[in-house]
Design a protein around this motif. Structure first.
Motif, PDB file in Angstrom:
ATOM      1  N   ARG A   1     -40.474  25.612  34.663  1.00 29.57           N
ATOM      2  CA  ARG A   1     -40.860  26.189  35.948  1.00 29.57           C
ATOM      3  C   ARG A   1     -39.640  26.157  36.859  1.00 29.57           C
ATOM      4  O   ARG A   1     -38.780  25.278  36.742  1.00 29.57           O
ATOM      5  CB  ARG A   1     -42.024  25.450  36.584  1.00 29.57           C
ATOM      6  CG  ARG A   1     -41.731  24.010  36.932  1.00 29.57           C
ATOM      7  CD  ARG A   1     -42.940  23.317  37.574  1.00 29.57           C
ATOM      8  NE  ARG A   1     -42.815  21.890  37.554  1.00 29.57           N
ATOM      9  CZ  ARG A   1     -42.077  21.159  38.387  1.00 29.57           C
ATOM     10  NH1 ARG A   1     -41.392  21.748  39.328  1.00 29.57           N
ATOM     11  NH2 ARG A   1     -42.020  19.848  38.292  1.00 29.57           N
ATOM     12  N   VAL A   2     -39.574  27.098  37.776  1.00 27.86           N
ATOM     13  CA  VAL A   2     -38.483  27.134  38.736  1.00 27.86           C
ATOM     14  C   VAL A   2     -38.694  26.015  39.747  1.00 27.86           C
ATOM     15  O   VAL A   2     -39.779  25.882  40.320  1.00 27.86           O
ATOM     16  CB  VAL A   2     -38.420  28.506  39.452  1.00 27.86           C
ATOM     17  CG1 VAL A   2     -37.381  28.487  40.565  1.00 27.86           C
ATOM     18  CG2 VAL A   2     -38.124  29.621  38.458  1.00 27.86           C
ATOM     19  N   ILE A   3     -37.658  25.205  39.950  1.00 27.91           N
ATOM     20  CA  ILE A   3     -37.758  24.153  40.973  1.00 27.91           C
ATOM     21  C   ILE A   3     -36.982  24.549  42.224  1.00 27.91           C
ATOM     22  O   ILE A   3     -37.387  24.180  43.321  1.00 27.91           O
ATOM     23  CB  ILE A   3     -37.334  22.763  40.446  1.00 27.91           C
ATOM     24  CG1 ILE A   3     -35.970  22.803  39.754  1.00 27.91           C
ATOM     25  CG2 ILE A   3     -38.382  22.216  39.505  1.00 27.91           C
ATOM     26  CD1 ILE A   3     -35.458  21.454  39.287  1.00 27.91           C
ATOM     27  N   THR A   4     -35.901  25.295  42.085  1.00 30.64           N
ATOM     28  CA  THR A   4     -35.195  25.875  43.228  1.00 30.64           C
ATOM     29  C   THR A   4     -34.461  27.126  42.770  1.00 30.64           C
ATOM     30  O   THR A   4     -34.159  27.287  41.589  1.00 30.64           O
ATOM     31  CB  THR A   4     -34.150  24.922  43.868  1.00 30.64           C
ATOM     32  OG1 THR A   4     -33.097  24.676  42.937  1.00 30.64           O
ATOM     33  CG2 THR A   4     -34.755  23.624  44.333  1.00 30.64           C
ATOM     34  N   SER A   5     -34.194  27.999  43.716  1.00 24.81           N
ATOM     35  CA  SER A   5     -33.381  29.174  43.418  1.00 24.81           C
ATOM     36  C   SER A   5     -32.663  29.604  44.687  1.00 24.81           C
ATOM     37  O   SER A   5     -33.152  29.367  45.792  1.00 24.81           O
ATOM     38  CB  SER A   5     -34.233  30.316  42.872  1.00 24.81           C
ATOM     39  OG  SER A   5     -35.137  30.776  43.847  1.00 24.81           O
ATOM     40  N   ARG A   6     -31.511  30.200  44.485  1.00 32.61           N
ATOM     41  CA  ARG A   6     -30.744  30.720  45.605  1.00 32.61           C
ATOM     42  C   ARG A   6     -29.954  31.930  45.122  1.00 32.61           C
ATOM     43  O   ARG A   6     -29.330  31.879  44.063  1.00 32.61           O
ATOM     44  CB  ARG A   6     -29.780  29.653  46.128  1.00 32.61           C
ATOM     45  CG  ARG A   6     -28.913  30.147  47.270  1.00 32.61           C
ATOM     46  CD  ARG A   6     -28.049  29.048  47.844  1.00 32.61           C
ATOM     47  NE  ARG A   6     -27.152  29.593  48.851  1.00 32.61           N
ATOM     48  CZ  ARG A   6     -26.164  28.918  49.388  1.00 32.61           C
ATOM     49  NH1 ARG A   6     -25.943  27.658  49.047  1.00 32.61           N
ATOM     50  NH2 ARG A   6     -25.377  29.480  50.291  1.00 32.61           N
ATOM     51  N   VAL A   7     -29.998  32.990  45.888  1.00 34.99           N
ATOM     52  CA  VAL A   7     -29.200  34.176  45.590  1.00 34.99           C
ATOM     53  C   VAL A   7     -28.072  34.227  46.604  1.00 34.99           C
ATOM     54  O   VAL A   7     -28.304  34.193  47.817  1.00 34.99           O
ATOM     55  CB  VAL A   7     -30.044  35.466  45.648  1.00 34.99           C
ATOM     56  CG1 VAL A   7     -29.181  36.683  45.360  1.00 34.99           C
ATOM     57  CG2 VAL A   7     -31.211  35.386  44.668  1.00 34.99           C
ATOM     58  N   PHE A   8     -26.857  34.300  46.100  1.00 33.38           N
ATOM     59  CA  PHE A   8     -25.675  34.325  46.958  1.00 33.38           C
ATOM     60  C   PHE A   8     -25.316  35.752  47.331  1.00 33.38           C
ATOM     61  O   PHE A   8     -25.757  36.714  46.689  1.00 33.38           O
ATOM     62  CB  PHE A   8     -24.500  33.643  46.245  1.00 33.38           C
ATOM     63  CG  PHE A   8     -24.710  32.163  46.052  1.00 33.38           C
ATOM     64  CD1 PHE A   8     -24.299  31.266  47.018  1.00 33.38           C
ATOM     65  CD2 PHE A   8     -25.360  31.684  44.923  1.00 33.38           C
ATOM     66  CE1 PHE A   8     -24.511  29.906  46.857  1.00 33.38           C
ATOM     67  CE2 PHE A   8     -25.578  30.331  44.750  1.00 33.38           C
ATOM     68  CZ  PHE A   8     -25.151  29.440  45.725  1.00 33.38           C
ATOM     69  N   GLU A   9     -24.503  35.901  48.377  1.00 32.28           N
ATOM     70  CA  GLU A   9     -24.098  37.229  48.837  1.00 32.28           C
ATOM     71  C   GLU A   9     -23.362  38.008  47.753  1.00 32.28           C
ATOM     72  O   GLU A   9     -23.428  39.230  47.705  1.00 32.28           O
ATOM     73  CB  GLU A   9     -23.227  37.113  50.095  1.00 32.28           C
ATOM     74  CG  GLU A   9     -24.010  36.717  51.326  1.00 32.28           C
ATOM     75  CD  GLU A   9     -23.137  36.644  52.566  1.00 32.28           C
ATOM     76  OE1 GLU A   9     -22.083  37.306  52.609  1.00 32.28           O
ATOM     77  OE2 GLU A   9     -23.528  35.927  53.504  1.00 32.28           O
TER      78      GLU A   9
END
Length: 193
Positions: free
Chosen positions: A173-181
């Motif tokens: 399962r996804v615990i964190t995600s971040r999309v960068f510029e």
């Protein structure tokens, strides 16, 4: 108990390198690199850490596992001990001996060795590659930290080798995600027991 984390860069079609083992297609620069490096400084090779002045303590990992092909990449760039700031293991049934005094060779049963390492005290264990080794170690992978680049490679070395042969799907399962510029997504997954 320590966790085994497969922390790796991948294309959106699931490749971690070209068929020849090159990773030159992954762009250098952008805003994702400094942010992720600040969080996981120990994942930089020792020579890179020295060149850019990173002297932070290991925060998350104190041990690194790599397959022979991943280790060979370091040898081609001039070092047989790429992560001297970590306890290093190379998994290979074909190497006759350890490639460096600072690197321990695991010649057989990497699953048993990982289970032993997980029982030891310390920080986490980083599986830095490759895909074939990740396929073998999948039963013991607790987390996947994926730097997902907005690239379609079409063919190459797959995230999990030629594909795990599972009797039951391994669920995460996804615990964190971040999309960068710069378009890179950093997604952390945790195994669902």
């Amino acid at each position: 108990m320590r966790k085994l984390t497969y922390y790796v860069a991948s294309t959106i079609d699931g490749f971690i390198a070209t068929e020849e083992g090159s990773v030159d297609f992954f762009p250098v620069g952008g805003d994702h690199g400094p942010a992720i490096t600040a969080q996981y400084p120990e994942t930089l090779p020792t020579k890179v850490r020295e060149a850019i002045g990173v002297d932070q303590q290991n925060r998350y990992f104190d041990t690194v596992l790599m397959g022979r092909k991943t280790h060979d990449f370091g040898v081609r760039t001039g070092t047989s001990s790429p992560y001297a700031h970590l306890k290093q293991y190379v998994v290979s049934a074909t190497l006759p001996e350890s490639p460096d005094p600072a690197v321990e060779l695991i010649a057989e049963d990497p699953l048993a060795k990982v289970r032993e390492l997980k029982r030891d005290t310390g920080l986490g264990i980083w599986l830095c590659g490759g895909g074939a080794l990740a396929q073998v170690l999948l039963p013991e992978i607790d987390q996947i930290f994926l730097k997902l680049y907005p690239i379609v490679l079409g063919r190459g070395r797959a995230l999990f080798g030629d594909g795990p042969r599972l009797s039951k799907a391994a669920e995460f399962r996804v615990i964190t995600s971040r999309v960068f510029e710069d378009g890179v997504a950093f997604v952390k997954y945790s195994r669902i027991p």
